[in-house]
Design a protein around this motif. Structure first.
Motif, PDB file in Angstrom:
ATOM      1  N   ILE A 163       0.836  -1.193   0.000  1.00 22.72           N
ATOM      2  CA  ILE A 163       0.000   0.000   0.000  1.00 22.72           C
ATOM      3  C   ILE A 163       0.875   1.249   0.000  1.00 22.72           C
ATOM      4  N   GLU A 164       1.935   1.231   0.795  1.00 23.07           N
ATOM      5  CA  GLU A 164       2.859   2.363   0.827  1.00 23.07           C
ATOM      6  C   GLU A 164       3.488   2.594  -0.550  1.00 23.07           C
ATOM      7  N   VAL A 165       3.808   1.504  -1.245  1.00 22.59           N
ATOM      8  CA  VAL A 165       4.389   1.613  -2.585  1.00 22.59           C
ATOM      9  C   VAL A 165       3.399   2.237  -3.548  1.00 22.59           C
ATOM     10  N   TYR A 166       2.139   1.775  -3.522  1.00 24.80           N
ATOM     11  CA  TYR A 166       1.124   2.310  -4.432  1.00 24.80           C
ATOM     12  C   TYR A 166       0.858   3.788  -4.158  1.00 24.80           C
ATOM     13  N   VAL A 167       0.799   4.159  -2.892  1.00 23.84           N
ATOM     14  CA  VAL A 167       0.589   5.569  -2.544  1.00 23.84           C
ATOM     15  C   VAL A 167       1.758   6.414  -3.056  1.00 23.84           C
ATOM     16  N   GLY A 168       2.984   5.903  -2.917  1.00 23.36           N
ATOM     17  CA  GLY A 168       4.143   6.617  -3.415  1.00 23.36           C
ATOM     18  C   GLY A 168       4.097   6.821  -4.922  1.00 23.36           C
ATOM     19  N   ARG A 169       3.652   5.800  -5.639  1.00 17.53           N
ATOM     20  CA  ARG A 169       3.535   5.923  -7.094  1.00 17.53           C
ATOM     21  C   ARG A 169       2.467   6.940  -7.479  1.00 17.53           C
ATOM     22  N   LEU A 170       1.348   6.936  -6.748  1.00 19.51           N
ATOM     23  CA  LEU A 170       0.285   7.896  -7.039  1.00 19.51           C
ATOM     24  C   LEU A 170       0.768   9.324  -6.807  1.00 19.51           C
ATOM     25  N   ARG A 171       1.559   9.539  -5.775  1.00 22.04           N
ATOM     26  CA  ARG A 171       2.097  10.879  -5.514  1.00 22.04           C
ATOM     27  C   ARG A 171       3.000  11.338  -6.650  1.00 22.04           C
ATOM     28  N   LYS A 172       3.803  10.420  -7.171  1.00 19.68           N
ATOM     29  CA  LYS A 172       4.689  10.778  -8.275  1.00 19.68           C
ATOM     30  C   LYS A 172       3.898  11.163  -9.520  1.00 19.68           C
ATOM     31  N   LYS A 173       2.784  10.489  -9.747  1.00 22.59           N
ATOM     32  CA  LYS A 173       2.004  10.716 -10.961  1.00 22.59           C
ATOM     33  C   LYS A 173       1.016  11.867 -10.833  1.00 22.59           C
ATOM     34  N   LEU A 174       0.530  12.117  -9.605  1.00 22.79           N
ATOM     35  CA  LEU A 174      -0.549  13.088  -9.419  1.00 22.79           C
ATOM     36  C   LEU A 174      -0.154  14.300  -8.590  1.00 22.79           C
ATOM     37  N   GLY A 175       1.000  14.247  -7.931  1.00 25.64           N
ATOM     38  CA  GLY A 175       1.430  15.354  -7.078  1.00 25.64           C
ATOM     39  C   GLY A 175       1.656  14.892  -5.658  1.00 25.64           C
ATOM     40  N   LYS A 176       2.748  15.349  -5.054  1.00 24.18           N
ATOM     41  CA  LYS A 176       3.143  14.833  -3.742  1.00 24.18           C
ATOM     42  C   LYS A 176       2.189  15.228  -2.616  1.00 24.18           C
ATOM     43  N   ASP A 177       1.410  16.301  -2.826  1.00 24.40           N
ATOM     44  CA  ASP A 177       0.510  16.758  -1.770  1.00 24.40           C
ATOM     45  C   ASP A 177      -0.918  16.244  -1.910  1.00 24.40           C
ATOM     46  N   VAL A 178      -1.166  15.432  -2.947  1.00 23.55           N
ATOM     47  CA  VAL A 178      -2.524  14.935  -3.183  1.00 23.55           C
ATOM     48  C   VAL A 178      -2.967  13.988  -2.074  1.00 23.55           C
ATOM     49  N   ILE A 179      -2.060  13.120  -1.625  1.00 24.63           N
ATOM     50  CA  ILE A 179      -2.361  12.161  -0.559  1.00 24.63           C
ATOM     51  C   ILE A 179      -1.427  12.449   0.611  1.00 24.63           C
ATOM     52  N   ARG A 180      -1.994  12.805   1.740  1.00 22.78           N
ATOM     53  CA  ARG A 180      -1.187  13.102   2.922  1.00 22.78           C
ATOM     54  C   ARG A 180      -1.044  11.866   3.802  1.00 22.78           C
ATOM     55  N   THR A 181       0.136  11.701   4.385  1.00 22.51           N
ATOM     56  CA  THR A 181       0.342  10.662   5.392  1.00 22.51           C
ATOM     57  C   THR A 181       0.051  11.254   6.760  1.00 22.51           C
ATOM     58  N   ILE A 182      -0.855  10.633   7.485  1.00 20.25           N
ATOM     59  CA  ILE A 182      -1.162  11.043   8.868  1.00 20.25           C
ATOM     60  C   ILE A 182      -0.426  10.054   9.770  1.00 20.25           C
ATOM     61  N   ARG A 183       0.663  10.502  10.340  1.00 20.97           N
ATOM     62  CA  ARG A 183       1.582   9.597  11.033  1.00 20.97           C
ATOM     63  C   ARG A 183       0.868   8.738  12.080  1.00 20.97           C
ATOM     64  N   GLY A 184       1.089   7.439  11.959  1.00 20.04           N
ATOM     65  CA  GLY A 184       0.517   6.492  12.898  1.00 20.04           C
ATOM     66  C   GLY A 184      -0.930   6.124  12.637  1.00 20.04           C
ATOM     67  N   LEU A 185      -1.573   6.796  11.655  1.00 18.56           N
ATOM     68  CA  LEU A 185      -2.997   6.547  11.410  1.00 18.56           C
ATOM     69  C   LEU A 185      -3.291   6.055   9.991  1.00 18.56           C
ATOM     70  N   GLY A 186      -2.647   6.664   8.989  1.00 16.94           N
ATOM     71  CA  GLY A 186      -2.928   6.231   7.615  1.00 16.94           C
ATOM     72  C   GLY A 186      -2.781   7.372   6.630  1.00 16.94           C
ATOM     73  N   TYR A 187      -3.700   7.444   5.691  1.00 14.44           N
ATOM     74  CA  TYR A 187      -3.617   8.414   4.607  1.00 14.44           C
ATOM     75  C   TYR A 187      -4.927   9.209   4.496  1.00 14.44           C
ATOM     76  N   ARG A 188      -4.772  10.428   3.959  1.00 18.28           N
ATOM     77  CA  ARG A 188      -5.951  11.251   3.719  1.00 18.28           C
ATOM     78  C   ARG A 188      -5.830  11.896   2.349  1.00 18.28           C
ATOM     79  N   MET A 189      -6.875  11.740   1.549  1.00 15.69           N
ATOM     80  CA  MET A 189      -6.934  12.375   0.229  1.00 15.69           C
ATOM     81  C   MET A 189      -7.398  13.807   0.405  1.00 15.69           C
ATOM     82  N   GLU A 190      -6.631  14.741  -0.181  1.00 16.14           N
ATOM     83  CA  GLU A 190      -7.010  16.144  -0.090  1.00 16.14           C
ATOM     84  C   GLU A 190      -8.006  16.492  -1.183  1.00 16.14           C
ATOM     85  N   GLY A 191      -8.971  17.347  -0.890  1.00 18.34           N
ATOM     86  CA  GLY A 191     -10.001  17.703  -1.850  1.00 18.34           C
ATOM     87  C   GLY A 191      -9.540  18.766  -2.836  1.00 18.34           C
TER      88      GLY A 191
END
Length: 218
Positions: free
Chosen positions: A190-218
């Protein structure tokens, strides 16, 4: 998106699973009603395809048991029965849509997409978040109007996050919704897929919330 298919006709089940996988769904399969009932009560699915004529426990009994237990997953009922009374009985028991056999796999896919849109409170088929537009039916993603190539699994991760924009989604929840039960999972995928999505769509599109998971920005 993760789908549960409960169908005892194995040839039909294989054809449906192939069509659903090609459309970007992760599919778990049960060949009898009781096994399907347990899977539906113990796992989180975006939608269920439920045949009424099942061994061990009928599809109608499964549906009634789920609704009594508070399981509100959208259900598309499949049946060879033609009588309008059977359709009414299924809908009254809590089904969200109904499709008689024989049918085309493409129609099942389209109805599933409509069910999940309604469950998410959306009428439009496209998801739009900022500069990103996702058309689930075509499996196409655009960034500022330009097409972006994603793998099937990247598309599944993005779709799940876009449906839950602004909400924190854990790695475990993401994995549960992009893999079927018998799929091979690695701890860091999952971490790998999120990293690839950031490279393709922008590094700030998906935020990592430390210790909890991920959040998609609107």
């Amino acid at each position: 998106m993760r789908i549960l298919l409960i169908e005892d006709d194995l040839d039909l089940a294989r054809r449906l699973m192939a069509a659903l996988a090609e459309a970007g769904f992760a599919v778990d399969h049960a060949a009898d009603g009781d096994t399907g009932r347990i899977l539906g009560e113990t796992n989180d699915f975006e939608a269920v395809i439920l045949d009424l004529g099942l061994p061990v426990m009928s599809g109608l009994e499964v549906l009634k048991a789920w609704r009594r237990a508070g399981v509100d997953t959208p259900v598309l009922v499949l049946t060879a029965r033609d009588a309008w009374t059977d359709r009414v009985e299924g809908l009254n028991a809590g089904a969200d849509d109904y499709l008689g056999k024989p049918f085309q796999s493409a129609e099942v896919v389209a109805r599933l997409r409509a069910l999940t849109r309604r469950a998410a409170g959306r009428a439009q088929p496209e998801l739009v978040r900022g500069d990103i537009t996702l058309d689930p039916s075509a499996g196409q993603v655009r960034l500022k109007g330009k097409a972006v190539d994603l793998t099937a699994r990247e598309l599944m991760v993005l779709t799940y996050l876009m449906h839950r924009t602004g909400r924190i989604v854990s790695q475990g929840e993401l994995a549960d919704h992009v893999y079927a039960l018998d799929d091979t999972r690695e701890s860091n995928t999952i971490e790998v897929y999120v990293g690839r999505l950031r490279k393709k769509l922008g590094k700030d599109v998906i935020r990592t919330i430390r210790g909890l998971g991920y959040r998609m920005e609107g």
